[in-house]
Design an enzyme around this catalytic site. Structure first.
Site, PDB file in Angstrom:
ATOM      1  N   ARG A 183       4.802  -6.121  13.446  1.00 31.17           N
ATOM      2  CA  ARG A 183       3.392  -6.098  13.837  1.00 31.17           C
ATOM      3  C   ARG A 183       2.708  -7.463  14.067  1.00 31.17           C
ATOM      4  NH1 ARG A 183       0.575  -0.837  10.114  1.00 31.17           N
ATOM      5  NH2 ARG A 183       2.872   0.758  10.653  1.00 31.17           N
ATOM      6  N   THR A 235       6.766   8.629   9.899  1.00 30.76           N
ATOM      7  CA  THR A 235       7.557   7.932   9.911  1.00 30.76           C
ATOM      8  C   THR A 235       7.227   6.647   8.210  1.00 30.76           C
ATOM      9  OG1 THR A 235       5.415   6.020  10.244  1.00 30.76           O
ATOM     10  CG2 THR A 235       7.316   6.677  11.871  1.00 30.76           C
ATOM     11  N   GLU A 247      -1.221  -1.825  13.217  1.00 27.20           N
ATOM     12  CA  GLU A 247       0.097  -0.862  14.263  1.00 27.20           C
ATOM     13  C   GLU A 247      -1.101  -1.315  15.771  1.00 27.20           C
ATOM     14  OE1 GLU A 247       3.103   2.410  14.964  1.00 27.20           O
ATOM     15  OE2 GLU A 247       0.432   2.325  13.329  1.00 27.20           O
ATOM     16  N   ARG A 259       4.330   0.339   2.168  1.00 26.97           N
ATOM     17  CA  ARG A 259       4.598  -0.398   3.048  1.00 26.97           C
ATOM     18  C   ARG A 259       4.392  -1.249   2.235  1.00 26.97           C
ATOM     19  NH1 ARG A 259       1.360  -3.348   7.092  1.00 26.97           N
ATOM     20  NH2 ARG A 259       2.621  -3.871   8.371  1.00 26.97           N
ATOM     21  N   GLU A 299      -5.847   7.614   7.917  1.00 26.74           N
ATOM     22  CA  GLU A 299      -4.344   8.786   8.692  1.00 26.74           C
ATOM     23  C   GLU A 299      -4.397   9.343   7.286  1.00 26.74           C
ATOM     24  OE1 GLU A 299      -0.641   7.859   9.421  1.00 26.74           O
ATOM     25  OE2 GLU A 299      -2.030   6.551  10.400  1.00 26.74           O
ATOM     26  N   CYS A 303       1.436  10.637   9.216  1.00 23.84           N
ATOM     27  CA  CYS A 303       2.902  10.581  10.036  1.00 23.84           C
ATOM     28  C   CYS A 303       4.204  10.281   9.289  1.00 23.84           C
ATOM     29  CB  CYS A 303       2.312   9.146  10.597  1.00 23.84           C
ATOM     30  SG  CYS A 303       3.728   8.378  11.632  1.00 23.84           S
ATOM     31  N   ARG A 353      -5.506   5.786   0.996  1.00 27.77           N
ATOM     32  CA  ARG A 353      -3.624   4.410   1.328  1.00 27.77           C
ATOM     33  C   ARG A 353      -4.723   3.871  -0.165  1.00 27.77           C
ATOM     34  NH1 ARG A 353      -2.373   3.698   6.019  1.00 27.77           N
ATOM     35  NH2 ARG A 353      -1.115   5.417   7.048  1.00 27.77           N
ATOM     36  N   ARG A 388       0.805  -1.572   0.000  1.00 23.25           N
ATOM     37  CA  ARG A 388       0.135   0.229   0.139  1.00 23.25           C
ATOM     38  C   ARG A 388       0.928   1.861   0.026  1.00 23.25           C
ATOM     39  NH1 ARG A 388       1.736   3.294   4.269  1.00 23.25           N
ATOM     40  NH2 ARG A 388       1.029   2.415   6.063  1.00 23.25           N
TER      41      ARG A 388
END
Length: 341
Positions: free
Chosen positions: A282, A247, A287, A254, A199, A245, A203, A100
């Site tokens: 994970r 990160t 998460e 990811r 988020e 985020c 996505r 993703r």
């Protein structure tokens, strides 16, 4: 927590009166970390401008987390010449593969800061583009606000649909106006998905059963080629794609597998091995969740300063190594049982 590590009194004094055009402030950016002291990062961006206005805090944090020198983010989605065989054709270890990317539109604030009316406009723009997808990417869109609870839970349980954000995202403001102007687009075979309003604004996901990592990457690239031609995303040459985020900056990618490794995951060297391979661990429900029956979610750790091609290689080599170790441990366990019989 990285936010606390770099939020010195001097930096706080320099930044605490600044705001971006969407009204994002230092107080809003660090609220999740303040309210959740167990957060590993503790800071979120409310818009693309956050990374410039609050750069004295964001930049050292990004350097630390991503091991990145701010020299420039590369991009290369070519997979030519890379190994492509299915690493687990019998399905003994790898249950599913998922790749993703996160994307935020340049015109709008990110989910923590976007206004309700802008969220509605953005959803409409995204749906116009998704409606143009054809072939195996063609599908339909389902709004969360129009779903029955039974339908929503069914899709969540099937790892297709996102849930309302956890306490970290709640504190950051991601859950505002829930569930309005949020939804999921999926192809008829459910191998291609787009989450709208989680988020990040989008996505974009390619997923399937089994360990055919290359097929998942190729499907995602085909979708991104079209979507990128029609929408302008928040990005720059240093940080790559801008995400809520920090990160996820860079490729915002990811790439992961759900892999069954009950023997290896019990070994004390398991986490160190994954770290050496450039992998994060994970639970299977995302998460902050725990593994189940020896099944772990394994993914690339780095997203910034590496290419999509690099991430493919990291995941491929990592899965290959984990399967090799698990197979060896299974063989030893079998030999011990036979010797004891």
């Amino acid at each position: 927590m990285l936010m606390k590590k770099y939020l010195t009194p001097e930096i706080k004094a320099a930044l605490e009166k600044l705001t971006t055009r969407s009204g994002w402030s230092l107080k809003k950016a660090i609220r999740s970390g303040v309210e959740n002291p167990d957060s590993s990062i503790g800071i979120y961006a409310g818009d693309s401008e956050s990374y410039r206005v609050f750069s004295p805090l964001f930049d050292p944090l990004i350097r630390d987390y991503s091991r990145y020198d701010m020299s420039g983010h590369p991009s290369d989605f070519s997979l030519d010449g890379l190994p492509a065989k299915n690493l687990d054709p019998e399905g003994r270890f790898v249950i599913s593969t998922r790749v993703r990317v996160g994307r935020n539109l340049a015109e709008y604030a990110f989910p923590p800061a976007i206004r309700a009316e802008d969220r509605a406009r953005m959803e409409a723009e995204i749906l116009d583009v998704l409606s143009e997808l054809t072939g195996g990417l063609a599908g339909e869109y389902h709004r969360l606000s129009e779903m029955t609870e039974e339908r929503r839970q069914e899709m969540v349980d099937g790892h297709l649909l996102f849930k309302q954000g956890d306490r970290f995202l709640e504190s950051a403001g991601v859950n505002r106006d829930w569930p309005q102007n949020r939804g999921i687009y999926h192809s008829s075979d459910r191998r291609f998905l787009v989450w709208v309003g989680e988020e990040d604004s989008m996505r974009i996901i390619s997923m399937q059963r089994g360990a055919d990592i290359k097929a998942a990457f190729i499907r995602l690239k085909a979708a991104l080629d079209h979507i990128h031609s029609r929408l302008e995303f928040a990005c720059d040459e240093i940080l790559g794609f801008h995400t809520t985020c920090p990160t996820n900056l860079g490729t915002a990618m990811r790439a992961s597998v759900h892999i069954r490794i009950p023997f290896l995951s019990q070994r004390p060297e398991f986490e160190g091995l994954c770290e050496k391979l450039g992998l994060s661990i994970r639970g299977i429900h995302g998460e902050h969740s725990d593994p189940s029956d020896g099944i772990h979610d394994i993914s690339n750790k780095r997203r910034l300063g590496v290419t999509e091609r690099d991430i493919y290689q990291t995941l491929y080599r990592g899965v290959e190594t984990l399967i090799e170790w698990e197979s060896n441990l299974m063989g030893r366990a079998t030999s011990r049982r036979q010797a004891a019989a």
